[in-house]
Write a protein that holds these residues in place. Structure first.
Motif, PDB file in Angstrom:
ATOM      1  N   ALA A  38       0.834  -1.216   0.000  1.00  0.00           N
ATOM      2  CA  ALA A  38       0.000   0.000   0.000  1.00  0.00           C
ATOM      3  C   ALA A  38       0.866   1.262   0.000  1.00  0.00           C
ATOM      4  O   ALA A  38       0.469   2.286  -0.558  1.00  0.00           O
ATOM      5  CB  ALA A  38      -0.926   0.002   1.213  1.00  0.00           C
ATOM      6  N   ASN A  39       2.045   1.198   0.612  1.00  0.00           N
ATOM      7  CA  ASN A  39       2.916   2.381   0.668  1.00  0.00           C
ATOM      8  C   ASN A  39       3.330   2.828  -0.729  1.00  0.00           C
ATOM      9  O   ASN A  39       3.313   4.007  -1.053  1.00  0.00           O
ATOM     10  CB  ASN A  39       4.178   2.079   1.493  1.00  0.00           C
ATOM     11  CG  ASN A  39       3.879   1.964   2.968  1.00  0.00           C
ATOM     12  OD1 ASN A  39       2.734   2.084   3.394  1.00  0.00           O
ATOM     13  ND2 ASN A  39       4.895   1.714   3.773  1.00  0.00           N
ATOM     14  N   ARG A  41       1.815   1.987  -3.545  1.00  0.00           N
ATOM     15  CA  ARG A  41       0.605   2.391  -4.298  1.00  0.00           C
ATOM     16  C   ARG A  41       0.312   3.867  -4.029  1.00  0.00           C
ATOM     17  O   ARG A  41      -0.030   4.622  -4.939  1.00  0.00           O
ATOM     18  CB  ARG A  41      -0.605   1.543  -3.907  1.00  0.00           C
ATOM     19  CG  ARG A  41      -0.578   0.122  -4.460  1.00  0.00           C
ATOM     20  CD  ARG A  41      -1.963  -0.497  -4.476  1.00  0.00           C
ATOM     21  NE  ARG A  41      -2.577  -0.579  -3.166  1.00  0.00           N
ATOM     22  CZ  ARG A  41      -2.447  -1.608  -2.327  1.00  0.00           C
ATOM     23  NH1 ARG A  41      -1.710  -2.647  -2.677  1.00  0.00           N
ATOM     24  NH2 ARG A  41      -3.053  -1.611  -1.167  1.00  0.00           N
ATOM     25  N   ALA A  42       0.471   4.278  -2.778  1.00  0.00           N
ATOM     26  CA  ALA A  42       0.196   5.677  -2.418  1.00  0.00           C
ATOM     27  C   ALA A  42       1.141   6.622  -3.154  1.00  0.00           C
ATOM     28  O   ALA A  42       0.729   7.683  -3.620  1.00  0.00           O
ATOM     29  CB  ALA A  42       0.327   5.870  -0.912  1.00  0.00           C
ATOM     30  N   TYR A  45      -0.094   6.753  -6.804  1.00  0.00           N
ATOM     31  CA  TYR A  45      -1.312   7.565  -6.935  1.00  0.00           C
ATOM     32  C   TYR A  45      -0.962   9.053  -6.851  1.00  0.00           C
ATOM     33  O   TYR A  45      -1.535   9.876  -7.531  1.00  0.00           O
ATOM     34  CB  TYR A  45      -2.316   7.229  -5.833  1.00  0.00           C
ATOM     35  CG  TYR A  45      -3.094   5.955  -6.020  1.00  0.00           C
ATOM     36  CD1 TYR A  45      -3.834   5.729  -7.182  1.00  0.00           C
ATOM     37  CD2 TYR A  45      -3.118   4.974  -5.031  1.00  0.00           C
ATOM     38  CE1 TYR A  45      -4.558   4.557  -7.339  1.00  0.00           C
ATOM     39  CE2 TYR A  45      -3.845   3.805  -5.188  1.00  0.00           C
ATOM     40  CZ  TYR A  45      -4.565   3.596  -6.335  1.00  0.00           C
ATOM     41  OH  TYR A  45      -5.289   2.448  -6.496  1.00  0.00           O
ATOM     42  N   GLY A  46       0.029   9.349  -6.002  1.00  0.00           N
ATOM     43  CA  GLY A  46       0.392  10.744  -5.763  1.00  0.00           C
ATOM     44  C   GLY A  46       0.958  11.439  -6.995  1.00  0.00           C
ATOM     45  O   GLY A  46       0.909  12.659  -7.094  1.00  0.00           O
ATOM     46  N   ASP A  48      -0.213  11.299  -9.977  1.00  0.00           N
ATOM     47  CA  ASP A  48      -1.304  11.767 -10.843  1.00  0.00           C
ATOM     48  C   ASP A  48      -0.955  11.670 -12.323  1.00  0.00           C
ATOM     49  O   ASP A  48      -1.554  12.365 -13.146  1.00  0.00           O
ATOM     50  CB  ASP A  48      -1.670  13.236 -10.524  1.00  0.00           C
ATOM     51  CG  ASP A  48      -2.643  13.314  -9.362  1.00  0.00           C
ATOM     52  OD1 ASP A  48      -3.267  12.288  -9.054  1.00  0.00           O
ATOM     53  OD2 ASP A  48      -2.764  14.399  -8.772  1.00  0.00           O
ATOM     54  N   GLN A 109       9.686  19.610  -0.368  1.00  0.00           N
ATOM     55  CA  GLN A 109       8.906  18.443  -0.785  1.00  0.00           C
ATOM     56  C   GLN A 109       9.856  17.337  -1.248  1.00  0.00           C
ATOM     57  O   GLN A 109      10.587  17.506  -2.222  1.00  0.00           O
ATOM     58  CB  GLN A 109       7.975  18.812  -1.938  1.00  0.00           C
ATOM     59  CG  GLN A 109       7.056  19.968  -1.652  1.00  0.00           C
ATOM     60  CD  GLN A 109       5.862  19.552  -0.808  1.00  0.00           C
ATOM     61  OE1 GLN A 109       5.297  18.491  -1.014  1.00  0.00           O
ATOM     62  NE2 GLN A 109       5.498  20.377   0.141  1.00  0.00           N
ATOM     63  N   THR A 110       9.823  16.207  -0.547  1.00  0.00           N
ATOM     64  CA  THR A 110      10.693  15.103  -0.937  1.00  0.00           C
ATOM     65  C   THR A 110       9.844  13.990  -1.550  1.00  0.00           C
ATOM     66  O   THR A 110       8.647  13.914  -1.305  1.00  0.00           O
ATOM     67  CB  THR A 110      11.476  14.555   0.266  1.00  0.00           C
ATOM     68  OG1 THR A 110      10.547  14.208   1.275  1.00  0.00           O
ATOM     69  CG2 THR A 110      12.447  15.597   0.793  1.00  0.00           C
ATOM     70  N   GLY A 115      11.716   5.550   1.190  1.00  0.00           N
ATOM     71  CA  GLY A 115      11.089   5.420   2.497  1.00  0.00           C
ATOM     72  C   GLY A 115      11.439   6.581   3.410  1.00  0.00           C
ATOM     73  O   GLY A 115      12.299   7.409   3.094  1.00  0.00           O
TER      74      GLY A 115
END
Lengths: 159, 220
Positions: A38-39, A41-42, A45-46, A48, A109-110, A115
């Protein structure tokens, strides 16, 4: 002098390039594989920049490709093909970052690519690293033979 | 020679895959431990659904997730208990102080009001200048005791409470925000919350599945 330069580009540089290109992808793949899917995937998704329906499949396949192809490049197995694939993959990642418009974000913003506990690279930094890796991948894919590779060892031991 | 080459490839891939699978088996992901906090929870204590959120006030995706959470709350009134845990990301310069301010609001039982103000004004206080003045102004606007709030902001133990919250997330391999645990099931990111959140809730409530993708669009 000429001999030293030729020796560097014929012996040391390909080895260093393999360690950098393969090592970065191995580390990136392994971190993603050991963390919950899930990490990643996020992260995808981010961006875009990818269709949402493709994200679960990409998140499943990409870490394995990074890990396996990264190891192939470091060890020199199927080096021309694996370095070409990783080079193209690195250029694709750079394209995704560019398309997502994240290059214009401020330095705070990194990308979170390694991780929260890993190195905190900004989007311009990871974009630059991907471009360098893409060039290294294409450079390595040009060589018919490279020093200290499994390819060479396998072909020698088969003779 | 080709056969030898292919065999070597199969062995390499097998070793690489099994190595990762073994390492994964040894590091099973934990679900965050229950840490009941009266000041950072919202909704009935006996609600069948608990949404535990790890979030960073300076993270734009966390802000977008609020719309999805509100729509879920409106759609399933009285069914969801929300639990908040601080997860200030290392890359966000002002997250630390913003989370500390929210924790100070929590000590005056106004956590959720302050939480809403921080997300609503995220772009304002996230600007390059130090946001201390803005954080104090939000506290004043909410009618908090400013003396207590100021003392709390300077209190190291409050920073420790924020970090303790974050540590529970780190232990559960949370590494991005927002990350949610819906009755223990991990959902990372506001888009996935919109895509999957409602389906998980409906499953818990034994309701017929319905399209949850609409929520994703409203949240992104």
């Amino acid at each position: 002098m000429k001999t030293a330069v030729r020796k560097f580009f014929g012996f040391s540089f390909p080895i260093l390039a393999r360690i950098l290109l393969g090592g970065v992808f191995m580390a990136s793949g392994l971190i993603k594989l050991l963390e919950p899917a899930a990490n990643f995937r996020a992260v995808l998704y981010g961006y875009d920049a990818l269709p949402a329906a493709w994200v679960p499949m990409i998140a499943l396949v990409v870490p394995w490709l990074e890990w396996i192809l990264g190891f192939f490049v470091v060890s020199g197995y199927a080096l021309r093909a694996s370095s070409f694939l990783l080079g193209c993959f690195a250029f694709s990642l750079a394209a995704v970052i560019a398309l997502s418009g994240k290059l214009g974000l401020d330095a705070s913003q990194t990308c979170g690519c390694f991780g929260e506990s890993g190195p905190q690279l900004t989007y311009p930094q990871i974009f630059f690293l991907d471009i360098v890796n893409g060039c290294l991948g294409l450079f390595l894919s040009r060589f018919r033979s490279s020093p200290l590779t499994l390819d060479r060892w396998l072909s020698c031991s088969a003779e | 020679m080709k056969r030898r080459f292919a065999a070597a490839g199969v062995v390499l891939v097998s070793v690489l895959v099994s190595g990762v699978l073994l390492a994964k088996k040894g590091s099973d992901v934990t679900v965050p431990a229950q840490q009941p906090s009266l000041t950072k929870t919202k909704g009935p204590a006996g609600a069948p659904v608990e949404i535990l959120e790890y979030s960073d006030f300076q993270c734009p995706a966390c802000q977008r997730a609020q719309a999805v959470l509100q729509s879920l709350d409106a759609k399933y009134p009285g069914q969801i208990r929300f639990v908040y845990r601080h997860f200030p990301l290392a890359g966000h310069v002002w997250s630390g102080i913003a989370h500390q301010a929210a924790e100070c609001a929590a000590s005056q039982n106004r956590f959720w009001d302050y939480h809403d103000v921080l997300f609503k004004n995220q772009t304002l206080w996230s600007a390059p200048q130090n946001p201390s003045d803005s954080l104090l102004r939000y506290a004043r606007d909410l009618g908090l005791n400013l003396d207590a709030f100021g003392a709390c902001l300077a209190d190291e133990t409050v920073r420790g409470r924020v970090q303790a919250d974050k540590q529970t997330g780190v232990d559960a391999q949370v590494n991005s925000t927002p990350t949610f645990f819906i009755n223990g099931e991990r959902v990372a990111g506001h888009i996935e919350l919109g895509l999957k959140g409602e389906a998980i809730i409906r499953k818990i409530l034994n309701l017929e599945p319905s399209g949850g993708a609409a929520e994703a669009k409203s949240g992104s």
